[in-house]
Design an enzyme around this catalytic site. Sequence first.
Site, PDB file in Angstrom:
ATOM      1  N   GLY A  77       3.571  -3.052   8.058  1.00 40.07           N
ATOM      2  CA  GLY A  77       4.073  -3.358   9.390  1.00 40.07           C
ATOM      3  C   GLY A  77       5.519  -3.791   9.300  1.00 40.07           C
ATOM      4  N   GLU A 137      -6.291  -6.757   4.782  1.00 34.11           N
ATOM      5  CA  GLU A 137      -6.533  -7.954   3.962  1.00 34.11           C
ATOM      6  C   GLU A 137      -7.897  -7.936   3.290  1.00 34.11           C
ATOM      7  OE1 GLU A 137      -4.523 -10.602   3.188  1.00 34.11           O
ATOM      8  OE2 GLU A 137      -2.966  -9.334   4.066  1.00 34.11           O
ATOM      9  N   THR A 146       0.821  -1.222   0.000  1.00 43.35           N
ATOM     10  CA  THR A 146       0.000   0.000   0.000  1.00 43.35           C
ATOM     11  C   THR A 146       0.852   1.267   0.000  1.00 43.35           C
ATOM     12  OG1 THR A 146      -0.159  -0.163   2.386  1.00 43.35           O
ATOM     13  CG2 THR A 146      -1.997  -1.019   1.131  1.00 43.35           C
TER      14      THR A 146
END
Lengths: 704, 704
Positions: B192, B443, B147
């Site tokens: 992350g 997700e 992203t």
Amino acid sequence: MNADLKREREQASFDVLKITHMFDGGKAATDRRRYLERVIERDPTDIFSNDDNHYLHRTERHVRATAKHVRLVEICRKLGIGKECGGELCESDDFYFLLDAVADDLPTALHWVMFLPNIKTLCDDEQQAKWLPLCRDWKVIGCYAQTELGHGSNVRALETTATFVPESKGGKKGGSFVIHSPSMTAAKFWPGTLGRTANHAMVIARLIDGEGVDRGIHNFIVPLRSMEDHSLLPGVKTGDIGPKIGYNNMDNGFAYFDNVEIPRRNMAMRFAEVDENGKYSKKHVSAAASKVAYITMMQVRAMIVMGSSKALAMATTINIRYSAVRKQGYNEDGKTEVQVLDYKQQQHRIFPLLAASYCFFFSGRKLWDNLKKIEHKLISKKPVTKVQVADIHATSSALKSFNTMVAADGIEECRKACGGHGFLASSGLPELMCSYLQSPTVEGDNHMLPQQVVKVLLKLVQAVQSGEGVDAYTTCDSYSLVPSLKALFSGQREKCLAVNKTDMKDLPTLLLAFRHRAAMLLINVAKQLNDDVMNGKSMQEAWNYALVAMAKSSKAYSLFLLLRNFMEGIMEEQRSKLLGRAEVSVLGDLARMFALYWMEKDIGDFIHDGYLTAKQASWVAPNVLEFLDAIRPNAVALADARDLSDFRLKSALGRYDGNVYPHILEAAYKDPLNSVDPGPAYDPELKRLITGGVGVYSGTASRL
Amino acid sequence: MNADLKREREQASFDVLKITHMFDGGKAATDRRRYLERVIERDPTDIFSNDDNHYLHRTERHVRATAKHVRLVEICRKLGIGKECGGELCESDDFYFLLDAVADDLPTALHWVMFLPNIKTLCDDEQQAKWLPLCRDWKVIGCYAQTELGHGSNVRALETTATFVPESKGGKKGGSFVIHSPSMTAAKFWPGTLGRTANHAMVIARLIDGEGVDRGIHNFIVPLRSMEDHSLLPGVKTGDIGPKIGYNNMDNGFAYFDNVEIPRRNMAMRFAEVDENGKYSKKHVSAAASKVAYITMMQVRAMIVMGSSKALAMATTINIRYSAVRKQGYNEDGKTEVQVLDYKQQQHRIFPLLAASYCFFFSGRKLWDNLKKIEHKLISKKPVTKVQVADIHATSSALKSFNTMVAADGIEECRKACGGHGFLASSGLPELMCSYLQSPTVEGDNHMLPQQVVKVLLKLVQAVQSGEGVDAYTTCDSYSLVPSLKALFSGQREKCLAVNKTDMKDLPTLLLAFRHRAAMLLINVAKQLNDDVMNGKSMQEAWNYALVAMAKSSKAYSLFLLLRNFMEGIMEEQRSKLLGRAEVSVLGDLARMFALYWMEKDIGDFIHDGYLTAKQASWVAPNVLEFLDAIRPNAVALADARDLSDFRLKSALGRYDGNVYPHILEAAYKDPLNSVDPGPAYDPELKRLITGGVGVYSGTASRL
């Protein structure tokens, strides 16, 4: 300004400023609010900056928020704000504008939200003359200490005692009360401002009079800390209760009292007193006076109802502006990207919340006005009946419960509907939500209140059924239910008269449906209680089994009131000529959207008894889609109309200029985790792992 | 142990340990899990203590969490855990048990959740041989960078480029890729582990080949930091994205690439490659291999589905134990107090969530098993059809979307239903919720997924309508809908056959109703799309207008699957003889509660087309009340059966021993705000205010 937002604003069909004035209560009020907002934003001390909020440790934020309060007082004194109220800031409208403008939670809040109103309503004149000047000068900072570690809503079960000790037995001159926490669970727990800030508390305790008789719950002004150096007074132990999901500027506190002696006259003595000999007596105060006290306390609930509108306004403003700026997926040309705000799904999530934020405004205002009217009547000795007080109690309970539920869920929905970036603290939504989450729980838990609503309304049901006493309700909110209640009892079947999809957009038609539903669910509760008692359950048992149905019933009543007040509010504005046709039209769209959306959500309630036919019901969802279309071009303008400044929104996503991405990044760079590179975990931890210093597998597996 | 909890446990009708074994997958697994939990809890370093979590600044928590990971690796090496996988911890079941036991979020998580699986599925053998050992030894710590600041779900719109540069034009030997962020919004944002921890990233970028042709999205292994000293490599800029509503141990990060050169072979080359001359080609890999990659990625979604069960188990365990200990209001004797768990309202809020946590377990397990079965078939070259892959995609999308919505809302409901104390960080619920809130968004956003579900299911609808190709679905989840779809198309009206209230508790009867509803709503979507296109809307427009209906349809499909899997799961356990009659009976109660509760919630769907008569519908709510009664005596035991240790629950309210109040206080005392008295705001701020140093009103009001 972002080009998409610019275009959105240009296409609005109405005058944004007119709606802004409506919310403020006129142009003068808007101007004053804006002036006071500038005072805060441009304050040269920079104390009011919220830019670092998310990076500070809780302790730092608490200290900072305290500094804001002190500076606020200083500013008021400089500007002469509150001077007209003899320096009593809490009586000045400007003070509340300033509090809003600060856009951060102040640890002192319970002083004016609860402590002062308690003194004003529960203390006698002499007591007020003593305490109010101390409060005004902030020598006394107070809190309201009711809930205990082991007991919340069930006030009857509070453990803290206030035992009278006459002078003759070692008490102070004129007698004393000894405040005592007899067990661990008796600790006062939760009161805001108590932990670190307050030096006095209004303590709710069981009064044990001179004869050792338990006289139930009364209020006592208990000094906690020295007014000289803030040191704890003998026998008092207080502290902060620790971090919470939100509202962490505030030092919600605990307090233990180990036989703390206070003067007899620190008991709030407007409605009852204990004399120097320990004799307890109720005072012969007019019924009106006790009603005033009750009404005053209900105003806190009205403020919560108004707060639900504002909280939703903040969240929807952020979401709608961001959804106009954010792109996702391609248009049919396969090149240009779609504004997220163009997805029906997104509109279906957000526009009903926008409508709710408007809707709640009208009900909040009406509730507030009605409470003020009743208060004024009581003060000017005009008659106010028990029924009227009970009715507004039901209204305020129903709206508090429903509105804060919708607002809490709605803020979170707005947050989720910002996608990933809504998860960022810099979006403003996490703190908005987490601090708001106190509202469903405080001042009557949302899941307790419906019982109180239904308890009141069941009396009306009985009146209608018996045909006796209905007249007592004519000036009441609940009186609006009477036609449907009568129809239901007379076996006359109410039916929706819509003959086509367009009819089903008609506000009076929709309101009738909500009225029928509310009346029907209420009667169902009455029936269930009756049947269960007939079948051998005790009343308490039957009541327990009916709780789920009561929650539904209270919600249905709220929706009826909300829609009615929305419609009436729009008509009032129209009559007052503050709004033009364009504004009235767009407010009407919001009202229809609100009604249809909630009808769609609870459609089963409307069709199971045949009020709506399956055919009529099938028009509801398509009508909702039509109003999504209708509201779409005005969405940004409707958000803008709340006139929430960037300073107040505190959101990288909800900025007026739409300049979202640079501000997300700017907030990211500021995180202390980024202050060194490599990050702070490298040297002490990661380094060993990456460079191979964390042991190896030994020959045989061993156990620790 | 608290006397109320003791009594609750004694009255359970079933063997708690049998259910625990069911969740773990047998006694041996329970024992192993418990052993590994003890390893963490009793670790002599005290690194794993979660006691101070809420008092630490975010930076400290991040460092602490990193330390936990390092210690975890050390423990594994000492105990020989993962040795059987050649030291590849992420392949060892024990490692995941340990991660659960740690009960805190580790900043390294994306390394094994995304980076490693990407290498295993998207890199060719030679690449795997190079990278996997580096990963195993933690020399490489990776993340997954997809992203971007301006683009999330719309992968097609990603801006980051990977441009091929041949050796002849200054590239490395064998050619290079230049990774570049062409704009501010192209910054990788959210991954992350990226911010401070990872030294490598799997970067998703548009491949520009040697001829300058854009080949779309591909994966590239990009070194970010030196493996020697963790310093940033030239052209790379990364950092943490700042505080979030939750999951703050994790350093979600951003990354800019300023013409960062990487070797050509750092492109993941299993399915496509670029040769030394910059020539792009798809590789002739079997269709099976690409399906394996797809299935592997779907396993993350299955993990989320299983996680929804566990998250709800944590929240309901905390709430149920606390509700058994907490008292509120009086019994009919007027003296003893009522356990909060005895209120029907409380039961109605919590028991359906308890039932959901059980229900989701069975669907999570089944989804996981089915994915593993398909993967195994593919690897052993057995046929797997496109339809089968699409079907499990629909199932996993539907369940991910629905379950995480129920879990997120459910945790918050459990929190609210703890009253005030649920607002405390020490209740454990705020952090549980705030960290869980990522699940509805990651997700596949919950509001995007229903489109994908419906897109797949509409093909089945078409097959049924045309009578062609239905056989392809026989092994599919969605095949279960076929009888209702056929009935609806044939104009044969399905109707509920219940003739009394008892019939309406029958699981097969309930399942048929959910099947009918799912099929009916699906066909409605098809009809709406069809009608809108007939009436002149483009397909994209019609699709947009149908999004709201798709969300409903996907939810209805999820509920059908969940109930079916719940029933089948119970029968399986019964057959396997792991459970006795008592356990099966109580699981059956939960299944009925689950079905009836959701039927009550969406009752309009079941009655508007006449599937249920008004009479039949009127049995639903009373049946829910009956199952509240049925579950009540087993509630605490059903929570206990999840065997969530106090160490994992991290909750003063949810403790096994019920010793709630001392632990709330203990947590309060620890707050750093209490470390000095008067508090930290007194000297710098409050003192001036209270002792009169904050200015006075001047003679005339001045303006700042």
